[in-house]
Scaffold this motif. Sequence first.
Motif, PDB file in Angstrom:
ATOM      1  N   SER A   1      48.263  28.575  42.837  1.00 39.72           N
ATOM      2  CA  SER A   1      46.939  29.176  42.695  1.00 39.72           C
ATOM      3  C   SER A   1      46.172  28.505  41.556  1.00 39.72           C
ATOM      4  CB  SER A   1      47.057  30.676  42.415  1.00 39.72           C
ATOM      5  OG  SER A   1      47.678  30.907  41.167  1.00 39.72           O
TER       6      SER A   1
ATOM      7  N   SER B   1      50.186  43.435  37.175  1.00 34.64           N
ATOM      8  CA  SER B   1      48.929  43.112  37.843  1.00 34.64           C
ATOM      9  C   SER B   1      49.161  42.683  39.287  1.00 34.64           C
ATOM     10  CB  SER B   1      48.199  42.011  37.074  1.00 34.64           C
ATOM     11  OG  SER B   1      48.984  40.836  37.023  1.00 34.64           O
ATOM     12  N   ASN B   2      50.250  41.956  39.528  1.00 35.03           N
ATOM     13  CA  ASN B   2      50.554  41.517  40.887  1.00 35.03           C
ATOM     14  C   ASN B   2      50.867  42.697  41.796  1.00 35.03           C
ATOM     15  OD1 ASN B   2      52.990  40.627  42.877  1.00 35.03           O
ATOM     16  ND2 ASN B   2      51.482  38.987  42.694  1.00 35.03           N
TER      17      ASN B   2
ATOM     18  N   ASP C   1      56.225  35.070  46.585  1.00 31.60           N
ATOM     19  CA  ASP C   1      55.425  35.315  45.387  1.00 31.60           C
ATOM     20  C   ASP C   1      55.353  34.081  44.499  1.00 31.60           C
ATOM     21  OD1 ASP C   1      55.269  37.831  46.394  1.00 31.60           O
ATOM     22  OD2 ASP C   1      55.805  38.857  44.531  1.00 31.60           O
TER      23      ASP C   1
ATOM     24  N   VAL D   1      49.916  45.918  41.417  1.00 29.92           N
ATOM     25  CA  VAL D   1      48.719  46.737  41.620  1.00 29.92           C
ATOM     26  C   VAL D   1      47.782  46.069  42.614  1.00 29.92           C
ATOM     27  CG1 VAL D   1      46.686  47.698  40.484  1.00 29.92           C
ATOM     28  CG2 VAL D   1      48.901  47.826  39.368  1.00 29.92           C
ATOM     29  N   GLU D   2      47.648  44.765  42.542  1.00 29.92           N
ATOM     30  CA  GLU D   2      46.776  44.050  43.478  1.00 29.92           C
ATOM     31  C   GLU D   2      47.267  44.206  44.909  1.00 29.92           C
ATOM     32  OE1 GLU D   2      45.276  39.463  44.382  1.00 29.92           O
ATOM     33  OE2 GLU D   2      46.428  39.927  42.581  1.00 29.92           O
ATOM     34  N   GLU D   3      48.577  44.104  45.102  1.00 33.80           N
ATOM     35  CA  GLU D   3      49.111  44.230  46.457  1.00 33.80           C
ATOM     36  C   GLU D   3      49.065  45.680  46.941  1.00 33.80           C
ATOM     37  OE1 GLU D   3      52.913  42.407  46.772  1.00 33.80           O
ATOM     38  OE2 GLU D   3      52.069  40.379  46.731  1.00 33.80           O
ATOM     39  N   LYS D   4      49.152  46.643  46.017  1.00 32.34           N
ATOM     40  CA  LYS D   4      48.977  48.042  46.429  1.00 32.34           C
ATOM     41  C   LYS D   4      47.546  48.292  46.880  1.00 32.34           C
ATOM     42  CE  LYS D   4      50.522  51.483  44.171  1.00 32.34           C
ATOM     43  NZ  LYS D   4      50.798  52.434  43.084  1.00 32.34           N
ATOM     44  N   THR D   5      46.594  47.710  46.172  1.00 36.78           N
ATOM     45  CA  THR D   5      45.192  47.893  46.526  1.00 36.78           C
ATOM     46  C   THR D   5      44.884  47.295  47.893  1.00 36.78           C
ATOM     47  OG1 THR D   5      44.611  47.826  44.176  1.00 36.78           O
ATOM     48  CG2 THR D   5      42.822  47.510  45.750  1.00 36.78           C
ATOM     49  N   ASN D   6      45.457  46.148  48.185  1.00 37.18           N
ATOM     50  CA  ASN D   6      45.213  45.457  49.451  1.00 37.18           C
ATOM     51  C   ASN D   6      46.123  45.936  50.587  1.00 37.18           C
ATOM     52  OD1 ASN D   6      43.306  43.881  48.132  1.00 37.18           O
ATOM     53  ND2 ASN D   6      44.790  42.295  47.614  1.00 37.18           N
TER      54      ASN D   6
ATOM     55  N   THR E   1      45.282  53.210  40.426  1.00 40.71           N
ATOM     56  CA  THR E   1      44.081  52.469  40.055  1.00 40.71           C
ATOM     57  C   THR E   1      44.369  51.613  38.833  1.00 40.71           C
ATOM     58  OG1 THR E   1      43.236  54.214  38.598  1.00 40.71           O
ATOM     59  CG2 THR E   1      42.614  54.328  40.929  1.00 40.71           C
ATOM     60  N   VAL E   2      43.464  50.656  38.577  1.00 39.33           N
ATOM     61  CA  VAL E   2      43.618  49.790  37.409  1.00 39.33           C
ATOM     62  C   VAL E   2      43.542  50.603  36.127  1.00 39.33           C
ATOM     63  CG1 VAL E   2      42.631  47.837  36.159  1.00 39.33           C
ATOM     64  CG2 VAL E   2      42.684  47.819  38.668  1.00 39.33           C
TER      65      VAL E   2
END
Length: 397
Positions: A22, A194-195, A15, A197-202, A292-293
């Motif tokens: 980035s 945010s990190n 991470d 949630v992003e990895e959960k979405t993907n 969700t966001v």
Amino acid sequence: MPELIRAAWVIARRDFAAIIFSKAFFFFLLGPVFPLAIGIAAGSIGGQVARDIDRSSFALVMDSADSGAALKARASLAEQLGEQRVPVLVAVETDDPQSVIASGKDTRFLGVLTGTLAKPRLIGTKGEVERWQGPLELLVERAREGAAAAPATLETQLVAESSGSLEQGRLVTAQVGQALLVLLTMLLAGMVLSNLVEEKTNKIIEILAAAVPIDAIFLGKLFAMVGMAMIGIACWTSLALVAVLLAANGLPALPTPAIGWPMFLALGIAYFAMAYLLLGSLFLGIGAMASTVREVQTLSMPATMGQLLFFFLASFSVTRLGEPIEIFAAIFPFSSPFAMLARAAQQDVLWQHLLALGWQAFWVLVLIRFGARLFRRNVLKSGGGKRGLIAGLFARS
């Protein structure tokens, strides 16, 4: 435990590298410019604390008759001019007036009004004497109303430092330290959420969960974010020092904390890490419940407001050292970093900080375990026969 730490280290390294290298990280470093306006606006909330800090008190060392007349004159002037324009007088019985404001005393007296009303004498530092000599001369004249003698001249005796001015300076240092701590914590902790949630979405988090324990994932993510936060703080501190050196040709004279600047800065870093880990572990638990966001925003708002309330609690208790409300702020996990940093500015006792850091670390582990349990219940609802295969692929990669 060694396997858990090894797995957490792998997650933290992954991470950390992904964030630092980035493009968004560069723009993230520009983030503090915007919260400055919020910090200035929030400063008005500490008005009551500022008034408590600026509550100027002088010891009154005179005989009973002169003390009574001076106290009556002070009450009369306060009604006419206002409380803030007339210093508070506290009658003190002592044979050595100067010892009342010795720098080692636990008191808030800025100076001593002694002698007699016919021949008064003011003992204090140069700054306090110049600031309050006029109001005290007026107070003495009011106390001597009706006397036939000529107006008295207030003699002055300067000392290098008084305990009152020393304590006021330390209170300022405590407030500044608390404000910086909450500003940095609130600015940086949201990245954990945010990190995740992003990895959960993907669906990346599910692959990681098949390879390593959930506790290791959460612990690794937290420490990766702490490392990223430290780099950001180092960059912002360097820019601030350059700006101060260019604008003022040197650093301003700041009040020295009771524990000393080197230890105060070290404790500031430690308490920031603990405040960040506490709030970050709470956010990880929230991220485990949200899918969700929109749910993230809804669930994180109470946590953010709660953290601000805990900061206000610690800020309010900064002038009430040792009172029940201050002790509660120092013990409660989410307000403890702010309250203990204020203690470091006002007290030179080191063992209490070691105890507080251990207590805060315990609650970080409790929150990580709680968040991991929520994650298993809400995300990993079904077992996976592919767990061993994915774990092997992850280990080889």
